[in-house]
Design a protein around this motif. Sequence first.
Motif, PDB file in Angstrom:
ATOM      1  N   LYS A 251      -0.981   2.105 -11.003  1.00 21.43           N
ATOM      2  CA  LYS A 251      -1.014   0.758 -11.558  1.00 21.43           C
ATOM      3  C   LYS A 251      -2.279   0.483 -12.361  1.00 21.43           C
ATOM      4  CE  LYS A 251      -0.735  -4.089 -10.255  1.00 21.43           C
ATOM      5  NZ  LYS A 251      -1.886  -4.437 -11.090  1.00 21.43           N
ATOM      6  N   LEU A 252      -2.086  -0.045 -13.557  1.00 23.17           N
ATOM      7  CA  LEU A 252      -3.205  -0.473 -14.392  1.00 23.17           C
ATOM      8  C   LEU A 252      -3.576  -1.915 -14.060  1.00 23.17           C
ATOM      9  CD1 LEU A 252      -2.106   0.893 -17.893  1.00 23.17           C
ATOM     10  CD2 LEU A 252      -4.155   1.599 -16.648  1.00 23.17           C
ATOM     11  N   PRO A 253      -4.822  -2.323 -14.372  1.00 24.93           N
ATOM     12  CA  PRO A 253      -5.157  -3.748 -14.263  1.00 24.93           C
ATOM     13  C   PRO A 253      -4.306  -4.550 -15.248  1.00 24.93           C
ATOM     14  CG  PRO A 253      -7.121  -2.395 -14.573  1.00 24.93           C
ATOM     15  CD  PRO A 253      -5.954  -1.514 -14.849  1.00 24.93           C
ATOM     16  N   GLU A 254      -4.316  -5.860 -15.121  1.00 27.49           N
ATOM     17  CA  GLU A 254      -3.564  -6.703 -16.048  1.00 27.49           C
ATOM     18  C   GLU A 254      -4.504  -7.729 -16.669  1.00 27.49           C
ATOM     19  OE1 GLU A 254       0.200  -7.366 -16.262  1.00 27.49           O
ATOM     20  OE2 GLU A 254       0.939  -6.009 -14.723  1.00 27.49           O
TER      21      GLU A 254
ATOM     22  N   GLN B   6      -9.288  -5.084   0.222  1.00 29.87           N
ATOM     23  CA  GLN B   6      -8.521  -5.049  -1.016  1.00 29.87           C
ATOM     24  C   GLN B   6      -9.486  -4.841  -2.178  1.00 29.87           C
ATOM     25  OE1 GLN B   6      -5.283  -5.235  -1.674  1.00 29.87           O
ATOM     26  NE2 GLN B   6      -4.500  -5.624   0.382  1.00 29.87           N
ATOM     27  N   GLU B   7      -9.297  -3.740  -2.916  1.00 25.80           N
ATOM     28  CA  GLU B   7     -10.183  -3.478  -4.045  1.00 25.80           C
ATOM     29  C   GLU B   7      -9.909  -4.462  -5.173  1.00 25.80           C
ATOM     30  OE1 GLU B   7     -11.204   0.128  -7.150  1.00 25.80           O
ATOM     31  OE2 GLU B   7     -10.796   0.622  -5.049  1.00 25.80           O
ATOM     32  N   ILE B   8     -10.967  -5.032  -5.726  1.00 28.90           N
ATOM     33  CA  ILE B   8     -10.865  -6.027  -6.784  1.00 28.90           C
ATOM     34  C   ILE B   8     -11.220  -5.376  -8.117  1.00 28.90           C
ATOM     35  CG2 ILE B   8     -11.643  -8.281  -7.595  1.00 28.90           C
ATOM     36  CD1 ILE B   8     -10.186  -8.309  -4.871  1.00 28.90           C
TER      37      ILE B   8
ATOM     38  N   HIS C 128       0.860  -1.190   0.000  1.00 27.56           N
ATOM     39  CA  HIS C 128       0.000   0.000   0.000  1.00 27.56           C
ATOM     40  C   HIS C 128       0.894   1.238   0.000  1.00 27.56           C
ATOM     41  CE1 HIS C 128      -3.368  -2.649   0.954  1.00 27.56           C
ATOM     42  NE2 HIS C 128      -2.561  -3.230   1.833  1.00 27.56           N
ATOM     43  N   HIS C 129       1.907   1.223  -0.851  1.00 28.68           N
ATOM     44  CA  HIS C 129       2.910   2.276  -0.857  1.00 28.68           C
ATOM     45  C   HIS C 129       2.706   3.221  -2.047  1.00 28.68           C
ATOM     46  CE1 HIS C 129       4.514  -1.126   1.392  1.00 28.68           C
ATOM     47  NE2 HIS C 129       5.292  -0.278   2.038  1.00 28.68           N
ATOM     48  N   ASP C 130       3.353   4.375  -1.968  1.00 26.18           N
ATOM     49  CA  ASP C 130       3.289   5.312  -3.087  1.00 26.18           C
ATOM     50  C   ASP C 130       3.946   4.696  -4.325  1.00 26.18           C
ATOM     51  OD1 ASP C 130       2.088   7.329  -1.512  1.00 26.18           O
ATOM     52  OD2 ASP C 130       4.054   7.938  -0.750  1.00 26.18           O
TER      53      ASP C 130
ATOM     54  N   ILE D 100     -11.233   3.000 -18.365  1.00 23.80           N
ATOM     55  CA  ILE D 100     -12.589   3.315 -17.909  1.00 23.80           C
ATOM     56  C   ILE D 100     -12.924   2.644 -16.585  1.00 23.80           C
ATOM     57  CG2 ILE D 100     -13.337   3.563 -20.303  1.00 23.80           C
ATOM     58  CD1 ILE D 100     -14.980   0.998 -19.851  1.00 23.80           C
ATOM     59  N   LEU D 101     -12.091   1.709 -16.133  1.00 26.27           N
ATOM     60  CA  LEU D 101     -12.343   1.102 -14.826  1.00 26.27           C
ATOM     61  C   LEU D 101     -12.168   2.127 -13.719  1.00 26.27           C
ATOM     62  CD1 LEU D 101     -10.707  -2.426 -15.076  1.00 26.27           C
ATOM     63  CD2 LEU D 101     -12.951  -1.657 -15.807  1.00 26.27           C
ATOM     64  N   SER D 102     -11.407   3.203 -14.013  1.00 21.10           N
ATOM     65  CA  SER D 102     -11.231   4.270 -13.028  1.00 21.10           C
ATOM     66  C   SER D 102     -12.527   5.023 -12.791  1.00 21.10           C
ATOM     67  CB  SER D 102     -10.159   5.256 -13.516  1.00 21.10           C
ATOM     68  OG  SER D 102      -8.943   4.594 -13.748  1.00 21.10           O
ATOM     69  N   GLU D 103     -13.439   4.938 -13.773  1.00 18.80           N
ATOM     70  CA  GLU D 103     -14.689   5.686 -13.696  1.00 18.80           C
ATOM     71  C   GLU D 103     -15.875   4.801 -13.314  1.00 18.80           C
ATOM     72  OE1 GLU D 103     -15.106   7.365 -17.527  1.00 18.80           O
ATOM     73  OE2 GLU D 103     -13.247   8.510 -17.437  1.00 18.80           O
ATOM     74  N   GLY D 104     -15.606   3.561 -12.941  1.00 13.05           N
ATOM     75  CA  GLY D 104     -16.689   2.633 -12.646  1.00 13.05           C
ATOM     76  C   GLY D 104     -17.600   3.138 -11.536  1.00 13.05           C
ATOM     77  N   ASN D 105     -18.904   2.884 -11.677  1.00 15.69           N
ATOM     78  CA  ASN D 105     -19.852   3.350 -10.656  1.00 15.69           C
ATOM     79  C   ASN D 105     -20.121   2.281  -9.605  1.00 15.69           C
ATOM     80  OD1 ASN D 105     -21.218   1.600 -12.282  1.00 15.69           O
ATOM     81  ND2 ASN D 105     -22.957   2.943 -12.708  1.00 15.69           N
ATOM     82  N   ILE D 106     -19.291   1.236  -9.605  1.00 12.90           N
ATOM     83  CA  ILE D 106     -19.395   0.219  -8.572  1.00 12.90           C
ATOM     84  C   ILE D 106     -17.998  -0.304  -8.280  1.00 12.90           C
ATOM     85  CG2 ILE D 106     -19.848  -1.644 -10.256  1.00 12.90           C
ATOM     86  CD1 ILE D 106     -21.694  -2.863  -8.058  1.00 12.90           C
ATOM     87  N   LYS D 107     -17.689  -0.458  -6.998  1.00 15.88           N
ATOM     88  CA  LYS D 107     -16.386  -0.963  -6.597  1.00 15.88           C
ATOM     89  C   LYS D 107     -16.579  -2.121  -5.622  1.00 15.88           C
ATOM     90  CE  LYS D 107     -13.972   3.462  -7.188  1.00 15.88           C
ATOM     91  NZ  LYS D 107     -13.290   3.025  -8.421  1.00 15.88           N
ATOM     92  N   LEU D 108     -15.724  -3.109  -5.732  1.00 16.35           N
ATOM     93  CA  LEU D 108     -15.791  -4.294  -4.881  1.00 16.35           C
ATOM     94  C   LEU D 108     -14.480  -4.434  -4.117  1.00 16.35           C
ATOM     95  CD1 LEU D 108     -17.039  -7.046  -3.995  1.00 16.35           C
ATOM     96  CD2 LEU D 108     -15.972  -8.032  -6.041  1.00 16.35           C
ATOM     97  N   SER D 109     -14.591  -4.594  -2.802  1.00 15.95           N
ATOM     98  CA  SER D 109     -13.420  -4.837  -1.962  1.00 15.95           C
ATOM     99  C   SER D 109     -13.638  -6.128  -1.181  1.00 15.95           C
ATOM    100  CB  SER D 109     -13.186  -3.682  -0.989  1.00 15.95           C
ATOM    101  OG  SER D 109     -12.853  -2.503  -1.684  1.00 15.95           O
TER     102      SER D 109
END
Length: 249
Positions: A163-166, A210-212, A89-91, A197-206
């Motif tokens: 970091k981008l998703p993979e 840990q965000e998924i 969880h670092h910069d 566009i995942l940065s703009e998602g209107n739903i987030k799951l943790s």
Amino acid sequence: MKIFSVRGITQSGKTTTIENIIKELKKRRYSVGSVKDIHFEKFAIDQEGSNTHRHRMSGSELVTARGHYETDILFTKRQPIEEILRFYHHDFVVLEGVEDTNAPKIITAHDTKEIEERLDGTVFAISGRISNVLKEYKGIPVINAMQDIEKLVDLIEKKVYEKLPEFPAECCCACGYSCRELGIKILKGEAKREDCILSEGNIKLSINHQEISMVPFVQKILYNAIIGVVSELEGYHKGANIQIKVGER
């Protein structure tokens, strides 16, 4: 969290470059983590005959050794880099020798042949021993981490993005590119991190804080399922902020 990888063969100046990068990032008051990939097949911190080794050989799937000054968590298999990064969880996180990632990269090398062996669109800087004789290679800056670390870290601050998703290309490409292609576009200045566009998602799951990351198709399924149920409840209105916490007893 921003991650980047430093890659090069042994004695190319890789670890020295990373040491100086970490020191300069800390000097600039960033929190920093690191991951070292070891390419020696017989490498193991847990030695045969130790108590932790006996735990593992008995069948324990996760072993922790806690001492006065450090805590070592031992998994019984090689972990994917994505799983390892969930502990951070670092910069900035610096990856040494890690190949299974699309993160921005710095190459360290003795000569141009070694550069060519590792050169691709994710490389934004070159350092190591070759920086004693070169200042630029095919438009990529070659920077001596011993003599000009400020310049190298300035470039890291400028180029390395969150970091981008993979995701595999077939799973998403909602922005028009694969995750790797978008990363290369960002490094070239032809796209922005916000284009994912995942940065703009209107739903987030943790899960366990840990965000998924979820591709748009999965986001849509989860969003529609939640809205379909909650919209029948008193107090719901369109655009409402909804929070759901699920825990197993």
